[in-house]
Design a protein around this motif. Structure first.
Motif, PDB file in Angstrom:
ATOM      1  N   ILE A 136      31.213  18.180  30.985  1.00 51.36           N
ATOM      2  CA  ILE A 136      30.817  17.492  29.752  1.00 51.36           C
ATOM      3  C   ILE A 136      29.408  17.884  29.361  1.00 51.36           C
ATOM      4  N   GLN A 137      28.533  17.967  30.348  1.00 49.56           N
ATOM      5  CA  GLN A 137      27.147  18.331  30.070  1.00 49.56           C
ATOM      6  C   GLN A 137      27.065  19.748  29.491  1.00 49.56           C
ATOM      7  N   ILE A 138      27.799  20.677  30.047  1.00 53.07           N
ATOM      8  CA  ILE A 138      27.797  22.049  29.524  1.00 53.07           C
ATOM      9  C   ILE A 138      28.275  22.059  28.080  1.00 53.07           C
ATOM     10  N   LYS A 139      29.337  21.307  27.805  1.00 53.77           N
ATOM     11  CA  LYS A 139      29.878  21.234  26.444  1.00 53.77           C
ATOM     12  C   LYS A 139      28.851  20.627  25.483  1.00 53.77           C
ATOM     13  N   LEU A 140      28.195  19.531  25.898  1.00 58.16           N
ATOM     14  CA  LEU A 140      27.186  18.905  25.046  1.00 58.16           C
ATOM     15  C   LEU A 140      26.016  19.842  24.779  1.00 58.16           C
ATOM     16  N   PHE A 141      25.556  20.535  25.835  1.00 57.99           N
ATOM     17  CA  PHE A 141      24.402  21.402  25.679  1.00 57.99           C
ATOM     18  C   PHE A 141      24.710  22.604  24.795  1.00 57.99           C
ATOM     19  N   SER A 142      25.960  22.977  24.694  1.00 62.11           N
ATOM     20  CA  SER A 142      26.296  24.112  23.838  1.00 62.11           C
ATOM     21  C   SER A 142      26.696  23.676  22.424  1.00 62.11           C
ATOM     22  N   THR A 143      26.860  22.382  22.200  1.00 63.37           N
ATOM     23  CA  THR A 143      27.318  21.878  20.909  1.00 63.37           C
ATOM     24  C   THR A 143      26.179  21.411  20.009  1.00 63.37           C
ATOM     25  N   TYR A 144      25.268  20.630  20.559  1.00 60.78           N
ATOM     26  CA  TYR A 144      24.219  20.015  19.749  1.00 60.78           C
ATOM     27  C   TYR A 144      22.976  20.893  19.681  1.00 60.78           C
ATOM     28  N   ASP A 145      22.466  21.076  18.462  1.00 59.60           N
ATOM     29  CA  ASP A 145      21.334  21.975  18.246  1.00 59.60           C
ATOM     30  C   ASP A 145      20.094  21.555  19.025  1.00 59.60           C
ATOM     31  N   TRP A 146      19.808  20.240  19.068  1.00 65.60           N
ATOM     32  CA  TRP A 146      18.590  19.810  19.750  1.00 65.60           C
ATOM     33  C   TRP A 146      18.687  20.034  21.259  1.00 65.60           C
ATOM     34  N   LEU A 147      19.893  20.129  21.784  1.00 63.82           N
ATOM     35  CA  LEU A 147      20.065  20.451  23.200  1.00 63.82           C
ATOM     36  C   LEU A 147      20.103  21.959  23.437  1.00 63.82           C
ATOM     37  N   LYS A 148      20.449  22.724  22.405  1.00 64.01           N
ATOM     38  CA  LYS A 148      20.464  24.183  22.535  1.00 64.01           C
ATOM     39  C   LYS A 148      19.062  24.734  22.774  1.00 64.01           C
ATOM     40  N   SER A 149      18.045  23.974  22.379  1.00 65.14           N
ATOM     41  CA  SER A 149      16.675  24.438  22.587  1.00 65.14           C
ATOM     42  C   SER A 149      16.348  24.596  24.068  1.00 65.14           C
ATOM     43  N   LEU A 150      17.108  23.930  24.931  1.00 68.27           N
ATOM     44  CA  LEU A 150      16.894  24.087  26.370  1.00 68.27           C
ATOM     45  C   LEU A 150      17.185  25.510  26.832  1.00 68.27           C
ATOM     46  N   GLN A 151      18.006  26.233  26.083  1.00 65.92           N
ATOM     47  CA  GLN A 151      18.361  27.591  26.481  1.00 65.92           C
ATOM     48  C   GLN A 151      17.162  28.540  26.456  1.00 65.92           C
ATOM     49  N   SER A 152      16.124  28.172  25.712  1.00 61.44           N
ATOM     50  CA  SER A 152      14.935  29.014  25.664  1.00 61.44           C
ATOM     51  C   SER A 152      13.988  28.729  26.833  1.00 61.44           C
ATOM     52  N   TRP A 153      14.251  27.683  27.599  1.00 57.70           N
ATOM     53  CA  TRP A 153      13.416  27.347  28.753  1.00 57.70           C
ATOM     54  C   TRP A 153      13.794  28.225  29.938  1.00 57.70           C
ATOM     55  N   SER A 154      12.938  28.238  30.922  1.00 58.29           N
ATOM     56  CA  SER A 154      13.254  29.035  32.118  1.00 58.29           C
ATOM     57  C   SER A 154      14.433  28.409  32.860  1.00 58.29           C
ATOM     58  N   PRO A 155      15.223  29.236  33.539  1.00 54.83           N
ATOM     59  CA  PRO A 155      16.384  28.714  34.257  1.00 54.83           C
ATOM     60  C   PRO A 155      16.037  27.625  35.276  1.00 54.83           C
ATOM     61  N   ALA A 156      14.882  27.744  35.914  1.00 51.15           N
ATOM     62  CA  ALA A 156      14.490  26.750  36.914  1.00 51.15           C
ATOM     63  C   ALA A 156      14.259  25.386  36.269  1.00 51.15           C
ATOM     64  N   VAL A 157      13.607  25.362  35.110  1.00 47.82           N
ATOM     65  CA  VAL A 157      13.341  24.102  34.417  1.00 47.82           C
ATOM     66  C   VAL A 157      14.637  23.509  33.873  1.00 47.82           C
ATOM     67  N   VAL A 158      15.498  24.342  33.331  1.00 45.94           N
ATOM     68  CA  VAL A 158      16.787  23.866  32.813  1.00 45.94           C
ATOM     69  C   VAL A 158      17.625  23.270  33.943  1.00 45.94           C
ATOM     70  N   THR A 159      17.626  23.930  35.094  1.00 47.51           N
ATOM     71  CA  THR A 159      18.362  23.401  36.246  1.00 47.51           C
ATOM     72  C   THR A 159      17.794  22.064  36.685  1.00 47.51           C
ATOM     73  N   LEU A 160      16.482  21.948  36.713  1.00 46.66           N
ATOM     74  CA  LEU A 160      15.845  20.687  37.077  1.00 46.66           C
ATOM     75  C   LEU A 160      16.228  19.575  36.105  1.00 46.66           C
TER      76      LEU A 160
END
Length: 85
Positions: A2-26
């Motif tokens: 569900i989290q993966i789906k939400l993060f790929s659907t909503y624009d304000w959550l898509k901004s996390l994709q520009s963060w480093s993988p370590a921070v996104v994982t955290l």
């Protein structure tokens, strides 16, 4: 899932994709751990309390089998649900 789906659907959550993988994982781990700890697990504990803390200490094999069946049914349901998302 569900989290993966939400993060790929909503624009304000898509901004996390520009963060480093370590921070996104955290951030992902903090979100999921918090949801599981305070929302999901209390409800699940109530549902399977008969199995976690049986009324009779020697409830035995039947209780274990019922609890195991519930877990496998839940897994099958989740696989079926998430494969359609």
């Amino acid at each position: 899932m569900i989290q993966i789906k939400l993060f790929s659907t909503y624009d304000w959550l898509k901004s996390l994709q520009s963060w480093s993988p370590a921070v996104v994982t955290l951030v992902n781990n903090i979100i999921i751990s918090s949801l599981l700890t305070w929302a999901v697990m209390p409800q699940m504990t109530k549902q399977v309390n008969f199995w976690l803390q049986p009324a009779f200490p020697d409830s035995g094999r039947k209780t274990d089998l019922i609890g195991t069946e519930i877990v496998f049914i839940a897994f099958a349901f989740m696989v079926s649900l998430f494969s359609r998302i």
